[in-house]
Design a protein around this motif. Sequence first.
Motif, PDB file in Angstrom:
ATOM      1  N   PRO A  40       0.786  -1.236   0.000  1.00 35.02           N
ATOM      2  CA  PRO A  40       0.000   0.000   0.000  1.00 35.02           C
ATOM      3  C   PRO A  40       0.823   1.294   0.000  1.00 35.02           C
TER       4      PRO A  40
ATOM      5  N   ILE B 137      -1.200   3.965  -2.037  1.00 37.64           N
ATOM      6  CA  ILE B 137      -2.201   4.700  -1.251  1.00 37.64           C
ATOM      7  C   ILE B 137      -1.887   6.193  -1.154  1.00 37.64           C
TER       8      ILE B 137
ATOM      9  N   PHE C 173     -10.531   7.700  -5.472  1.00 34.47           N
ATOM     10  CA  PHE C 173     -10.209   7.032  -4.214  1.00 34.47           C
ATOM     11  C   PHE C 173     -11.427   6.682  -3.362  1.00 34.47           C
TER      12      PHE C 173
ATOM     13  N   GLU D 190       1.387  -1.774  18.168  1.00 36.73           N
ATOM     14  CA  GLU D 190       1.684  -2.388  16.877  1.00 36.73           C
ATOM     15  C   GLU D 190       3.153  -2.777  16.827  1.00 36.73           C
TER      16      GLU D 190
HETATM   17  P1  C2E Z   1      -0.617   0.932   9.200  1.00 36.19           P
HETATM   18  O1  C2E Z   1      -2.079   1.178   9.254  1.00 36.19           O
HETATM   19  O2  C2E Z   1       0.197   1.507  10.299  1.00 36.19           O
HETATM   20  O3  C2E Z   1      -0.486  -0.637   9.108  1.00 36.19           O
HETATM   21  C1  C2E Z   1       0.457  -1.383   9.797  1.00 36.19           C
HETATM   22  C2  C2E Z   1       1.621  -1.722   8.920  1.00 36.19           C
HETATM   23  O4  C2E Z   1       2.657  -2.258   9.726  1.00 36.19           O
HETATM   24  C3  C2E Z   1       1.277  -2.802   7.879  1.00 36.19           C
HETATM   25  O5  C2E Z   1       2.009  -2.526   6.684  1.00 36.19           O
HETATM   26  C4  C2E Z   1       1.804  -4.058   8.542  1.00 36.19           C
HETATM   27  O6  C2E Z   1       2.144  -5.076   7.632  1.00 36.19           O
HETATM   28  C5  C2E Z   1       3.027  -3.544   9.272  1.00 36.19           C
HETATM   29  N1  C2E Z   1       3.332  -4.371  10.443  1.00 36.19           N
HETATM   30  C6  C2E Z   1       2.464  -4.971  11.260  1.00 36.19           C
HETATM   31  N2  C2E Z   1       3.092  -5.640  12.232  1.00 36.19           N
HETATM   32  C7  C2E Z   1       4.426  -5.453  12.041  1.00 36.19           C
HETATM   33  C8  C2E Z   1       5.608  -5.915  12.728  1.00 36.19           C
HETATM   34  O7  C2E Z   1       5.572  -6.629  13.716  1.00 36.19           O
HETATM   35  N3  C2E Z   1       6.804  -5.495  12.229  1.00 36.19           N
HETATM   36  C9  C2E Z   1       6.882  -4.711  11.118  1.00 36.19           C
HETATM   37  N4  C2E Z   1       8.088  -4.376  10.671  1.00 36.19           N
HETATM   38  N5  C2E Z   1       5.797  -4.271  10.460  1.00 36.19           N
HETATM   39  C10 C2E Z   1       4.571  -4.629  10.907  1.00 36.19           C
HETATM   40  P2  C2E Z   1       1.308  -2.443   5.280  1.00 36.19           P
HETATM   41  O8  C2E Z   1       0.287  -3.510   5.160  1.00 36.19           O
HETATM   42  O9  C2E Z   1       2.392  -2.369   4.283  1.00 36.19           O
HETATM   43  O10 C2E Z   1       0.530  -1.061   5.326  1.00 36.19           O
HETATM   44  C11 C2E Z   1       1.209   0.138   5.296  1.00 36.19           C
HETATM   45  C12 C2E Z   1       0.281   1.309   5.471  1.00 36.19           C
HETATM   46  O11 C2E Z   1      -0.580   1.465   4.331  1.00 36.19           O
HETATM   47  C13 C2E Z   1      -0.681   1.150   6.627  1.00 36.19           C
HETATM   48  O12 C2E Z   1      -0.027   1.454   7.803  1.00 36.19           O
HETATM   49  C14 C2E Z   1      -1.757   2.141   6.255  1.00 36.19           C
HETATM   50  O13 C2E Z   1      -1.372   3.444   6.610  1.00 36.19           O
HETATM   51  C15 C2E Z   1      -1.806   2.050   4.742  1.00 36.19           C
HETATM   52  N6  C2E Z   1      -2.935   1.195   4.372  1.00 36.19           N
HETATM   53  C16 C2E Z   1      -2.977  -0.147   4.288  1.00 36.19           C
HETATM   54  N7  C2E Z   1      -4.201  -0.568   3.919  1.00 36.19           N
HETATM   55  C17 C2E Z   1      -4.968   0.537   3.785  1.00 36.19           C
HETATM   56  C18 C2E Z   1      -6.339   0.775   3.439  1.00 36.19           C
HETATM   57  O14 C2E Z   1      -7.120  -0.136   3.208  1.00 36.19           O
HETATM   58  N8  C2E Z   1      -6.761   2.079   3.413  1.00 36.19           N
HETATM   59  C19 C2E Z   1      -5.933   3.116   3.702  1.00 36.19           C
HETATM   60  N9  C2E Z   1      -6.426   4.350   3.658  1.00 36.19           N
HETATM   61  N10 C2E Z   1      -4.652   2.933   4.036  1.00 36.19           N
HETATM   62  C20 C2E Z   1      -4.162   1.667   4.080  1.00 36.19           C
END
Ligand code: C2E
Length: 559
Positions: free
Chosen positions: A353, A357, A366, A515
């Motif tokens: 994302p 995103i 969006f 988290e």
């Molecule tokens: P976020 O909401 O802070 O999501 C948590 C991110 O931290 C996720 O990355 C997850 O894979 C990662 N994470 C969780 N546990 C751990 C851990 O133990 N260690 C590490 N190193 N990382 C961990 P992801 O899936 O790449 O998402 C990144 C960001 O993208 C999200 O941050 C969120 O801001 C955005 N995002 C993801 N899905 C959506 C969505 O459906 N809508 C919107 N608006 N934003 C989204």
Amino acid sequence: MNNPVTDDRKKRLDSLFEAFSIVAEGTYVYLCDMRHDYSRWSKNAVDTFGLPSEYMYAAGDIWEEHIHPEDRGSYHKSIDDIFSGTDSGHDMQYRARRLDGGYDVCTCRGVVIRDENGIPEYFGGAIRNHSLQHSVDTLVGLRNQYGFLEDLGRYLIRNKTEKICMIGISKFVEINEIYGYMFGNNVLQKFGRFLYEHVGNRGHVYRLDGTKFAVISSTMSKEELQDRYNELRSHFRDGFELEGKHIILDLSAGLITLDRFEVDVQTIYTCLHYAYNESKVNNRGDLVEFNEELNDNNKQRIEKIHVIRESITRDFEGFCLYYQPVVSAKDESLLGAEALIRWKSDTYGMVMPDQFIPFLELDSLFPELGLWILETAMIDAKKIMKVCPGFVINVNLSYAQLEKPDFMDMVVDLLKRNDFPPDHLCLEITERCRLLDVDLLKNIIAGLRSMNVRFAMDDFGTGFSSIGLLKDLPIDTIKIDRSFVKDIEEDELQKKLVGSFAHVADIFSANICVEGVETTNMRDILREYPVKSFQGYLYSKPIDFHSFMAFIPTLPSPE
Ligand code: C2E
Ligand code: CA
Ligand code: CA
């Protein structure tokens, strides 16, 4: 071709067409020689709608392909009636598909001209495109957003390299509030005129929406644009006199180079807007260039965004939600999950994302994607609730979704349509929401909370105004960002911070979710604080729905 057009007839068509064009200024003109079913159409219609050429045989059939499927029937009938001689013209409205895939509402008026024997000879008329009607901004006198997009479309078709710059005035609301709206308009006029003169014949200047302007230039280098912008910025930072008042303006600017022509106008606009927003929010107004970073497979970022953006219109092809469990800090039983979006394709593989995103957030498509995310998450969560009745699904919101006036109705509608229990939905908002009006946010949150929808503040502590926002917004859960706990095993300061966050949460009667819990050691340390839930790789990475269903039985049952 049954009956090809002769040179004479073509000349006649041209002279009639020219006469037509003069009287029909501001519209697209078409003229059909019905004997040969050979037509000439205005060049700007050919460009806007992507027609094969100004001259076309069977233009009626070609045009029909561009008409919205729902409007096609009545168009088809009307053309049949005209060509069979039953009707002597038409006056109708339909939606016509532009080159970029969007539809414009058009009014089409045409008349049949008969020959001396009363046989239909010509069919000609004008098409008024209602969305392009006012391509000039009346306040500032520059071409407006429509004109901008239209011009951009033309450069794309011609494969013409251009530099495009978006320049905006920050905190303009304050000027309106202090001096009034009329005065604000005068400031915009003054700014627009100055910008116009400043750019001179080195580029075209446009006024986009609100306080944003644009410059398109094929002659200026990046460095020159940078210099011009710096001059402009320091000029308005020093301020100018207007009606006896000294006015200072803060500017921000984004830049993109148009040298990829496989993308569409909207994608360019989205990427330019992103660069502008970065300038405004994170770079104190310094010019930010949209970064054409190469991906693994040598495809440029803008193309990737283009393809992902297009998937939204192709029924969300390639998008899917992954789920990461949220467990109880006490007994590690499953409390819920966070839905995290992914996008996959054969060319690009799995795209995270962070890669799309932030760019698409500012795109007009969006909110549609946001809706899809919410609904898909609800549908999946209902299935999970069958095996885990207390399950709560967390869905991330983007500030652009919240900005939509119908956001609350949309959520209520989705809950009803899916018969989803509101207290099993938790909406995560981030600090980027500080860009929104606090009263607006307050209303949305209070409204949905009165129906028992929950709210979480995501990435707490990473921005400037976390506590300020908490003061104004009723929140159920505070999510502490991974960056605050990743070194907690050796870092005393991080421990103290978690302790303070817990204290803050307590003041606002909110729960804490940490988290990024990756090790059992981290978990044990965090258990010493009043933390309600954990999320992190220790339990599971985000996984697809089927893997998630298989994962559930491996967790302990609640005590
Ligand atoms: P976020 O909401 O802070 O999501 C948590 C991110 O931290 C996720 O990355 C997850 O894979 C990662 N994470 C969780 N546990 C751990 C851990 O133990 N260690 C590490 N190193 N990382 C961990 P992801 O899936 O790449 O998402 C990144 C960001 O993208 C999200 O941050 C969120 O801001 C955005 N995002 C993801 N899905 C959506 C969505 O459906 N809508 C919107 N608006 N934003 C989204
Ligand atoms: Ca989140
Ligand atoms: Ca987070």
